[in-house]
Design a protein around this motif. Structure first.
Motif: not given
Lengths: 178, 93
Positions: A79-82, A100-101, B13-18
């Motif tokens: 689920l992590r985004m770059e 850590g993103v 989800l929302t801005q800044g969550v990652g």
């Protein structure tokens, strides 16, 4: 001379009284609206256009400053985004999220970048630019929430339970009740 | 109260969550019209795949203002316009 002064004073008082009357007349509609605003709204009627609270500014995720829980190992893997958020936020690669993103990378990915649905709750980040509106359907079986940003909308079904076979979608299946 | 399940795992989800939520994401919204022109929203979020069973992201609050006379504008997302806008921002930064 004394009579003249008295007359002059009376004229001045009359002018002031007239000004007060005019002011009261002009303010009357506002006082009526204000009285209606305070006492006659139905707390279950959410119809109307709702937007940014004055003074909040373009703080995208205000009210959501508490970080989310840390990701599970599966979540970290899948689920992590770059890179996230928007160029307008600026380069914040030195700052990272709880997982850590980097909190922002210029040219990166952000909700709806390629016009894919933003959906909920992310769309509420953009209320500063595009308000939303609750529309009640005539059938009374649902409330429609119209979101200006990306022209998105969703049904809030006035039901007690979700269907057993919910088809996965961007907006999901929403039930609403009081 | 609005209870939503059945997401497809592709939303943000929302801005800044990652990270994105998974398809197990569960959103609960509690809307309260606290006055004629104020609407309060409190959100609780659950996602057992992303955050584990029983974990939640809770009590997230937003307040909105009634905008009498306002009309929703036509907002059409055009990727080329977005790219141009973002490019201009990045050059400016």
């Amino acid at each position: 001379m004394r009579v003249r002064n008295i007359v002059r004073d009376l004229v001045r008082v009359a002018k002031q009284f007239k000004q007060i009357l005019v002011a009261c007349f002009l303010l009357l509609p506002f006082s009526i609206v204000s009285a209606q605003d305070d006492s006659s709204f139905d707390p279950r009627d959410l119809s109307g256009v709702w937007g940014q609270l004055p003074g909040v500014g373009n703080n995208f995720n205000y009210g959501m400053q508490t970080p989310p829980p840390p990701l599970t190992p599966w979540g970290i893997e899948n689920l992590r985004m770059e890179s996230i958020t928007h160029p307008a936020v600026g380069d914040r690669t030195a700052t990272t999220t709880i997982n850590g993103v980097p909190t922002n990378t210029l040219g990166g990915q952000y909700p709806g970048k390629d016009c894919e649905p933003v959906a909920m709750p992310g769309n509420l980040d953009y209320v500063a630019f595009g308000p939303f509106e609750f529309v009640y359907s005539r059938s009374g079986e649902r409330i429609i929430q119209m979101l200006e940003y990306h022209r998105e909308w969703r049904n809030l079904w006035l039901a007690d339970e979700h269907p057993e076979d919910v088809y996965p979608s961007y907006m999901g299946d929403s039930i609403a009740y009081w | 109260m609005v209870d939503t399940i059945g997401f497809n795992g592709l939303i943000q989800l929302t801005q800044g969550v990652g990270h994105r939520p998974s398809d197990a994401f569960h959103l609960i919204e509690r809307y309260t019209r606290v006055s004629y022109d104020r609407l309060e929203l409190v959100m609780d979020m659950y996602d057992e795949k992303a955050w584990g069973e029983g974990a939640s992201w809770s009590d997230l609050t937003k307040t909105f203002a009634l905008m009498p006379g306002e009309r929703l504008q036509e907002f059409i997302c055009v990727p080329s316009e977005y790219a141009e806008f973002d490019g201009a921002l990045e050059e400016g930064i």
